[in-house]
Every structure is written in C-alpha cells, then in structure tokens.
Design a protein around this motif. Sequence first.
Motif, PDB file in Angstrom:
ATOM      1  N   ALA A  78      33.095  34.603  66.980  1.00 33.27           N
ATOM      2  CA  ALA A  78      34.505  34.993  67.096  1.00 33.27           C
ATOM      3  C   ALA A  78      35.136  35.213  65.729  1.00 33.27           C
ATOM      4  O   ALA A  78      36.248  35.746  65.641  1.00 33.27           O
ATOM      5  CB  ALA A  78      35.283  33.924  67.859  1.00 33.27           C
ATOM      6  N   GLU A  79      34.429  34.798  64.656  1.00 34.44           N
ATOM      7  CA  GLU A  79      35.011  34.859  63.315  1.00 34.44           C
ATOM      8  C   GLU A  79      34.309  35.838  62.389  1.00 34.44           C
ATOM      9  O   GLU A  79      34.961  36.646  61.731  1.00 34.44           O
ATOM     10  CB  GLU A  79      35.003  33.466  62.687  1.00 34.44           C
ATOM     11  CG  GLU A  79      35.880  32.455  63.405  1.00 34.44           C
ATOM     12  CD  GLU A  79      35.833  31.099  62.744  1.00 34.44           C
ATOM     13  OE1 GLU A  79      35.186  30.958  61.678  1.00 34.44           O
ATOM     14  OE2 GLU A  79      36.432  30.157  63.298  1.00 34.44           O
ATOM     15  N   VAL A  80      32.986  35.733  62.272  1.00 32.51           N
ATOM     16  CA  VAL A  80      32.254  36.551  61.292  1.00 32.51           C
ATOM     17  C   VAL A  80      30.963  37.076  61.894  1.00 32.51           C
ATOM     18  O   VAL A  80      30.496  36.599  62.929  1.00 32.51           O
ATOM     19  CB  VAL A  80      31.921  35.736  60.016  1.00 32.51           C
ATOM     20  CG1 VAL A  80      33.170  35.247  59.330  1.00 32.51           C
ATOM     21  CG2 VAL A  80      30.977  34.579  60.336  1.00 32.51           C
ATOM     22  N   ARG A  81      30.385  38.048  61.202  1.00 34.64           N
ATOM     23  CA  ARG A  81      29.064  38.549  61.549  1.00 34.64           C
ATOM     24  C   ARG A  81      28.324  38.911  60.277  1.00 34.64           C
ATOM     25  O   ARG A  81      28.924  39.184  59.224  1.00 34.64           O
ATOM     26  CB  ARG A  81      29.148  39.735  62.487  1.00 34.64           C
ATOM     27  CG  ARG A  81      30.028  40.876  62.025  1.00 34.64           C
ATOM     28  CD  ARG A  81      30.115  41.945  63.088  1.00 34.64           C
ATOM     29  NE  ARG A  81      31.186  42.905  62.839  1.00 34.64           N
ATOM     30  CZ  ARG A  81      31.482  43.889  63.670  1.00 34.64           C
ATOM     31  NH1 ARG A  81      30.788  44.052  64.778  1.00 34.64           N
ATOM     32  NH2 ARG A  81      32.471  44.723  63.387  1.00 34.64           N
ATOM     33  N   LEU A  82      27.015  38.917  60.385  1.00 35.57           N
ATOM     34  CA  LEU A  82      26.165  39.206  59.244  1.00 35.57           C
ATOM     35  C   LEU A  82      26.337  40.657  58.807  1.00 35.57           C
ATOM     36  O   LEU A  82      26.452  41.563  59.633  1.00 35.57           O
ATOM     37  CB  LEU A  82      24.702  38.956  59.622  1.00 35.57           C
ATOM     38  CG  LEU A  82      23.673  38.895  58.495  1.00 35.57           C
ATOM     39  CD1 LEU A  82      23.896  37.669  57.634  1.00 35.57           C
ATOM     40  CD2 LEU A  82      22.270  38.877  59.098  1.00 35.57           C
ATOM     41  N   VAL A  83      26.367  40.879  57.492  1.00 33.14           N
ATOM     42  CA  VAL A  83      26.416  42.233  56.947  1.00 33.14           C
ATOM     43  C   VAL A  83      24.988  42.755  56.869  1.00 33.14           C
ATOM     44  O   VAL A  83      24.151  42.186  56.174  1.00 33.14           O
ATOM     45  CB  VAL A  83      27.058  42.249  55.555  1.00 33.14           C
ATOM     46  CG1 VAL A  83      27.017  43.656  54.973  1.00 33.14           C
ATOM     47  CG2 VAL A  83      28.482  41.738  55.625  1.00 33.14           C
ATOM     48  N   GLY A  84      24.714  43.850  57.566  1.00 36.17           N
ATOM     49  CA  GLY A  84      23.363  44.374  57.583  1.00 36.17           C
ATOM     50  C   GLY A  84      22.427  43.447  58.330  1.00 36.17           C
ATOM     51  O   GLY A  84      22.818  42.726  59.250  1.00 36.17           O
ATOM     52  N   SER A  85      21.173  43.431  57.915  1.00 40.99           N
ATOM     53  CA  SER A  85      20.161  42.649  58.627  1.00 40.99           C
ATOM     54  C   SER A  85      19.339  41.755  57.712  1.00 40.99           C
ATOM     55  O   SER A  85      18.381  41.135  58.170  1.00 40.99           O
ATOM     56  CB  SER A  85      19.217  43.602  59.378  1.00 40.99           C
ATOM     57  OG  SER A  85      18.571  44.478  58.470  1.00 40.99           O
ATOM     58  N   VAL A  86      19.703  41.676  56.433  1.00 44.91           N
ATOM     59  CA  VAL A  86      18.888  40.940  55.467  1.00 44.91           C
ATOM     60  C   VAL A  86      19.529  39.601  55.119  1.00 44.91           C
ATOM     61  O   VAL A  86      20.715  39.528  54.790  1.00 44.91           O
ATOM     62  CB  VAL A  86      18.674  41.764  54.178  1.00 44.91           C
ATOM     63  CG1 VAL A  86      17.932  40.942  53.130  1.00 44.91           C
ATOM     64  CG2 VAL A  86      17.905  43.038  54.497  1.00 44.91           C
ATOM     65  N   VAL A  87      18.730  38.540  55.202  1.00 47.16           N
ATOM     66  CA  VAL A  87      19.079  37.220  54.677  1.00 47.16           C
ATOM     67  C   VAL A  87      18.092  36.950  53.545  1.00 47.16           C
ATOM     68  O   VAL A  87      16.877  37.091  53.721  1.00 47.16           O
ATOM     69  CB  VAL A  87      18.952  36.127  55.757  1.00 47.16           C
ATOM     70  CG1 VAL A  87      19.167  34.741  55.152  1.00 47.16           C
ATOM     71  CG2 VAL A  87      19.936  36.386  56.898  1.00 47.16           C
ATOM     72  N   LYS A  88      18.588  36.583  52.385  1.00 50.17           N
ATOM     73  CA  LYS A  88      17.710  36.295  51.252  1.00 50.17           C
ATOM     74  C   LYS A  88      17.212  34.856  51.325  1.00 50.17           C
ATOM     75  O   LYS A  88      17.951  33.942  51.714  1.00 50.17           O
ATOM     76  CB  LYS A  88      18.440  36.533  49.944  1.00 50.17           C
ATOM     77  CG  LYS A  88      18.717  38.006  49.644  1.00 50.17           C
ATOM     78  CD  LYS A  88      17.431  38.768  49.329  1.00 50.17           C
ATOM     79  CE  LYS A  88      17.732  40.182  48.845  1.00 50.17           C
ATOM     80  NZ  LYS A  88      16.501  40.894  48.421  1.00 50.17           N
ATOM     81  N   THR A  89      15.945  34.668  50.928  1.00 51.92           N
ATOM     82  CA  THR A  89      15.286  33.372  51.094  1.00 51.92           C
ATOM     83  C   THR A  89      14.494  33.011  49.840  1.00 51.92           C
ATOM     84  O   THR A  89      13.841  33.869  49.248  1.00 51.92           O
ATOM     85  CB  THR A  89      14.314  33.414  52.288  1.00 51.92           C
ATOM     86  OG1 THR A  89      15.004  33.863  53.454  1.00 51.92           O
ATOM     87  CG2 THR A  89      13.720  32.046  52.554  1.00 51.92           C
ATOM     88  N   ARG A  90      14.566  31.734  49.465  1.00 53.10           N
ATOM     89  CA  ARG A  90      13.726  31.258  48.362  1.00 53.10           C
ATOM     90  C   ARG A  90      13.438  29.781  48.554  1.00 53.10           C
ATOM     91  O   ARG A  90      14.312  29.006  48.966  1.00 53.10           O
ATOM     92  CB  ARG A  90      14.380  31.485  47.005  1.00 53.10           C
ATOM     93  CG  ARG A  90      13.455  31.125  45.828  1.00 53.10           C
ATOM     94  CD  ARG A  90      13.825  31.858  44.571  1.00 53.10           C
ATOM     95  NE  ARG A  90      12.910  31.572  43.472  1.00 53.10           N
ATOM     96  CZ  ARG A  90      11.725  32.169  43.304  1.00 53.10           C
ATOM     97  NH1 ARG A  90      11.322  33.065  44.170  1.00 53.10           N
ATOM     98  NH2 ARG A  90      10.948  31.874  42.279  1.00 53.10           N
ATOM     99  N   GLY A  91      12.187  29.389  48.271  1.00 55.76           N
ATOM    100  CA  GLY A  91      11.839  27.982  48.396  1.00 55.76           C
ATOM    101  C   GLY A  91      10.348  27.768  48.388  1.00 55.76           C
ATOM    102  O   GLY A  91       9.573  28.637  47.984  1.00 55.76           O
ATOM    103  N   ARG A  92       9.951  26.611  48.874  1.00 56.88           N
ATOM    104  CA  ARG A  92       8.531  26.269  48.857  1.00 56.88           C
ATOM    105  C   ARG A  92       8.237  25.239  49.948  1.00 56.88           C
ATOM    106  O   ARG A  92       9.138  24.540  50.442  1.00 56.88           O
ATOM    107  CB  ARG A  92       8.113  25.728  47.485  1.00 56.88           C
ATOM    108  CG  ARG A  92       8.802  24.430  47.102  1.00 56.88           C
ATOM    109  CD  ARG A  92       8.576  24.075  45.636  1.00 56.88           C
ATOM    110  NE  ARG A  92       9.221  22.806  45.301  1.00 56.88           N
ATOM    111  CZ  ARG A  92      10.499  22.682  45.006  1.00 56.88           C
ATOM    112  NH1 ARG A  92      11.287  23.756  44.979  1.00 56.88           N
ATOM    113  NH2 ARG A  92      11.012  21.497  44.717  1.00 56.88           N
ATOM    114  N   MET A  93       6.959  25.128  50.267  1.00 58.86           N
ATOM    115  CA  MET A  93       6.473  24.187  51.268  1.00 58.86           C
ATOM    116  C   MET A  93       5.288  23.446  50.673  1.00 58.86           C
ATOM    117  O   MET A  93       4.418  24.055  50.046  1.00 58.86           O
ATOM    118  CB  MET A  93       6.060  24.954  52.528  1.00 58.86           C
ATOM    119  CG  MET A  93       5.693  24.105  53.719  1.00 58.86           C
ATOM    120  SD  MET A  93       5.120  25.109  55.159  1.00 58.86           S
ATOM    121  CE  MET A  93       6.485  26.259  55.372  1.00 58.86           C
ATOM    122  N   THR A  94       5.239  22.130  50.859  1.00 58.16           N
ATOM    123  CA  THR A  94       4.130  21.328  50.335  1.00 58.16           C
ATOM    124  C   THR A  94       3.571  20.437  51.431  1.00 58.16           C
ATOM    125  O   THR A  94       4.232  20.166  52.436  1.00 58.16           O
ATOM    126  CB  THR A  94       4.568  20.459  49.134  1.00 58.16           C
ATOM    127  OG1 THR A  94       5.655  19.601  49.536  1.00 58.16           O
ATOM    128  CG2 THR A  94       5.027  21.325  47.968  1.00 58.16           C
TER     129      THR A  94
END
Length: 313
Positions: free
Chosen positions: A172-188
């Motif tokens: 009801a308030e916002v929506r994502l611009v385009g279709s890209v979400v940026k991601t950074r990180g790691r898994m151990t």
Amino acid sequence: MGWDNNGQSPAARAVSGAFGIVVAVGLAVLVVRPELMPWREAGDVKPLAAETARPSAAPSEEAFPDRPTLREPFKGSPALVWADGVKGIELPQAKAVGWMSKDQVAAALSTTKNFLVAANLDPAVIKGDKPVAALALLDPKQPDVRSSMEKGLVKPTEVDDPTLLFSRFSPAEVRLVGSVVKTRGRMTLENGKGEWADHVLIRTDYTFVYPVVKVRPGAEAVTRTVVRRQITFSLPDPDEYVVTKGKLSVSEWSANVGNDDCDHPVDGFYHPMFDEDLMALPDTGASGPATDPYDRSKDLDELPQECGTSTRN
C-alpha cells in the motif's frame, strides 16, 4: 538446531533460535528520482569479485555522490558494483563436515541458498506476500522460529515480526523500482563445537539493497532500503536429534536495516523514509549514533541496537 521428541531443545546440546536482533538505522539521507521501469544501469558495470572474507573497512564514501537517475537506481551507491540478486549468493565448496557427507553438505548449502533467495529476493515476498517457499524450508520440528514467523504473518509483534527473517514492504506504500536487488555477502561452513557438537553450522552474512518508490499516483522520488542479515543455520545429526530431513533450523539471527521508519508500529513490513517524509516529520525518534548500512567490516552485534541515523542509502 535439534530437538527431542517433545519438541524441546536438549538443555546441554542446543539452544532455541536466538532472537538477538540488531534492528538498526531508520532514516533516509539520499533520495533519487527514477521511474517504475525494469531498467538497468547504463553502460557496462563490472561487478566486484565475490566476497570471501570480512572486509577491513566500509566502502569509500563520496562527499557528493552521483544522484541516481530514472535508468540508474543504484547510481551513487556502493551497491552499483555489487552482484544482481541471486548472483551475489555464491556457495562455498562442499566437503564432508562432521556427521555430514560431501553430498549431504552440498544439498544443505543449496537449501540455504534457496532460503535466502526465497526470503529476500522473491518479488512476491518483497511486495508483501507471504513467504511460502522460505517457510517451507524451515524445520517444523524446531519449536520456535517457524511458528514465530507464522504467527507474525497473521499478527506481527516485536517478537513475532516477519521482517526479522524476510524482506517485505507494504504494497500500500511502496514498490520496487525495476526488478534488480543488489546483493553482497558470503556463506561459510563449520563443524559445531561445545553445545553445538553433533551439528554442522552454515553461517550466512548478506546485504540486500532495495530501491523503492511510493505507489501514490505520480510519485517519482526513489529511495533505497539496505538490509544486512547474519543468520546461522544448524544441521543436527539425525541420529541424535529429532529433525526433518532436508529442512533447516535457525540457531541465530540478527539484522541491520538502513532506512526503515523507527516510529512505525510493527506490522511485518519495512517502511522506507523519503525526503518528503523527513520534511513533514523532522522528529523521527532516532536517538542512536549514525551508522553506514553498507559497512560490512563489523559483526552486527558490534553495532548500536537503538534506532539511529543511516549515513547513506
């Protein structure tokens, strides 16, 4: 985490899912003006190499960063050179660990990635839908985490709050611009010790950047919400614990959110702040110190727990 036949954690063997949340910064400082089109950054932007260890410092910050454009919602953000969505979640090499074979570890790592994608990158979840796929990957025999999230999706509270594990914005308030979400990180991956003996632990630490715009007709101003999550998943030895094969248990989680309204009642959604919101309501209740949501050089438990100010979004 593992559970006995009564659905309780063995006192000396495991603990319940830790609700040690670091819910942090809530104020926007940078507003941009794109349209609601699935556009990408203009030109060729080479993504950073995958993160293999904790950075030693926050990304450099420009005194006068470029303003994002309609076609470039990540312009002026460190996330501009981060990977797009699922590409930013790379799995460590599978190997035999503890009670698990190499093939079992590979399957668990894949399930962990599937959870992170379903919880943070699923367009339906981002726009506020129930995270059905993510919930289905959590072990129902773990007595607190999945049931807490299920309750929170019906009646959110500070304890039972879906945003503690899922990235959701109010449709009801916002929506994502385009279709890209940026991601950074790691898994151990590691073999548990002490109270976590007989458990294999998968530790995840990822930051997700969401550019959003208000759904109000004619709205064009865009802001970004930056969500960093540290989640430890536990795989108990099924010969020692009552578990569901192929499901994940959550032993610890914490989250830091840059640009989320600190004063908004808990309702299971993030509520990004725009320039017009700050001008209309200058007293936002932020009492904590300023925090850079892009800084991945510290553990989340080292950050202030009170609501503060985001230095950038």
